[in-house]
Design an enzyme around this catalytic site. Structure first.
Site, PDB file in Angstrom:
ATOM      1  N   HIS A   1       0.854  -1.190   0.000  1.00 32.65           N
ATOM      2  CA  HIS A   1       0.000   0.000   0.000  1.00 32.65           C
ATOM      3  C   HIS A   1       0.887   1.235   0.000  1.00 32.65           C
ATOM      4  CE1 HIS A   1      -3.533   2.445   0.509  1.00 32.65           C
ATOM      5  NE2 HIS A   1      -2.959   3.067   1.534  1.00 32.65           N
TER       6      HIS A   1
ATOM      7  N   GLY B   1      -6.862   3.177   1.798  1.00 35.29           N
ATOM      8  CA  GLY B   1      -7.735   3.190   0.630  1.00 35.29           C
ATOM      9  C   GLY B   1      -7.134   3.900  -0.561  1.00 35.29           C
TER      10      GLY B   1
ATOM     11  N   LEU C   1     -10.038  -3.412   4.760  1.00 34.86           N
ATOM     12  CA  LEU C   1      -9.173  -2.780   3.776  1.00 34.86           C
ATOM     13  C   LEU C   1      -7.925  -2.166   4.414  1.00 34.86           C
ATOM     14  CD1 LEU C   1      -8.781  -1.845   0.809  1.00 34.86           C
ATOM     15  CD2 LEU C   1     -10.049   0.236   1.412  1.00 34.86           C
ATOM     16  N   ASP C   2      -6.745  -2.574   3.912  1.00 37.26           N
ATOM     17  CA  ASP C   2      -5.456  -2.011   4.320  1.00 37.26           C
ATOM     18  C   ASP C   2      -5.240  -2.054   5.834  1.00 37.26           C
ATOM     19  OD1 ASP C   2      -4.829  -1.417   1.663  1.00 37.26           O
ATOM     20  OD2 ASP C   2      -5.785   0.550   1.761  1.00 37.26           O
ATOM     21  N   ALA C   3      -5.761  -3.077   6.486  1.00 32.71           N
ATOM     22  CA  ALA C   3      -5.668  -3.154   7.941  1.00 32.71           C
ATOM     23  C   ALA C   3      -5.052  -4.469   8.418  1.00 32.71           C
ATOM     24  CB  ALA C   3      -7.049  -2.977   8.567  1.00 32.71           C
TER      25      ALA C   3
END
EC number: 3.5.1.10
Length: 300
Positions: free
Chosen positions: A208, A217, A243-245
């Site tokens: 990311h 995000g 998401l992205d966690a």
């Protein structure tokens, strides 16, 4: 001159001896774990090459261990070690796995249009830095097929949107079944469904383009520019339903200033993205990462 390898041709041999094993352990911390594990390796005919340990709390925490050992005379299989180790694992309530260190993992690459992370991983594989096999490349765009063709890699273009995502992901899973050990999202700009993620839990690595948890995000560079940040970063993490966690494997940053526009941030960010993703993939391939809840222990 750059020499391209066909898909079944092994990369230059940088792996350890095929008689080398890596033992990964997590369990409640208590006295005697290291002694019991070492004794079992000795009885199995192994010689310890390296041992790393970590505990989350010396008084009642979780214990993690990564141990490399070498057989003087490698057995045909690891059944003997498993029989020896089973009572130890039961006594200490261990989650454990034994890895044959010399066997390259099979990595699927998911890409979209941006090529910098994709090409970097291909180069590192070809140079021998990443001892992996790449059975296939999956993309939601046709743009990078010529790059895959240069490396002799099968490229599967599967256009995907909200209307066809279940069907497309079913196709992806069919392609992956029995062919890969883990997946790398090398700037694959689609969110995978929870069902897909669950199928490969702990085996999907994403890069990311921000220093998470900041700017989760889409469009993180644009939002970083609007915020006037003084550093930008990249984060490699395991993919989870949120998401992205997911558990973070590696991060890094680079300084920016008030003169930098979005295009400048993207240009500087590409280098960080490449390096951070490569480190995370290498550590995963070398079995240096242990997942603990939504965190990781990385033995480097």
């Amino acid at each position: 001159m750059l020499v391209l390898l066909p898909p079944d041709c092994p990369a230059p041999d940088t792996a350890m001896s095929p008689a080398t094993r890596t033992l990964l352990i997590s369990c409640p911390d208590r006295r005697g774990i290291v002694a019991a594990v070492s004794q079992c390796v000795l009885e199995a005919g192994g010689n310890i090459l390296r041992s790393d340990q970590h505990t989350t709390d010396p008084l009642g925490g979780i214990f993690f261990m990564r141990l490399e050992f070498l057989y003087a005379n490698a057995p045909a299989d690891d059944d003997g070690f498993a029989r020896c180790f089973a009572p130890v694992a039961e006594r200490f309530a261990m989650d454990w796995r034994l890895v044959r260190t010399g066997e390259p993992k099979r990595m699927a690459l998911f890409v979209s249009r941006l090529d910098h992370c994709f090409v970097d991983l291909l180069w590192r594989r070809q140079s021998g830095e990443l001892p992996v096999k790449i059975p296939l490349v999956v993309s939601n765009h046709p743009d990078l097929e010529p790059v895959a063709a240069q490396y002799g890699l099968p490229y599967h273009y599967l256009a995907i949107d909200k209307t066809n995502q279940p069907a497309r992901e079913a196709q992806m899973l069919n392609l992956l079944e029995g062919e890969v050990d883990f997946i790398v999202l090398a700037r694959y700009m689609r969110v995978l469904s929870p069902q897909f993620v669950e199928r490969y839990a702990g085996r999907i690595i994403n890069i990311h383009h921000s220093f998470l948890p900041a700017f989760v995000g889409a469009s993180p560079y644009e939002r970083a520019c609007e915020r006037g940040v003084k550093v930008i970063g990249a984060t490699a993490h395991y993919v989870t339903e949120e998401l992205d966690a997911g558990p973070i494997i590696e991060q890094d940053v680079v300084r920016v200033n008030h003169r930098d526009q979005v295009a400048d941030l993207k240009l500087k960010g590409r280098d960080i993205e490449r390096v951070v993703l490569a480190r995370a993939v290498k550590w995963h391939v070398e079995d240096r990462v242990l997942i603990y809840g939504n965190r990781t222990v990385v033995f480097v």
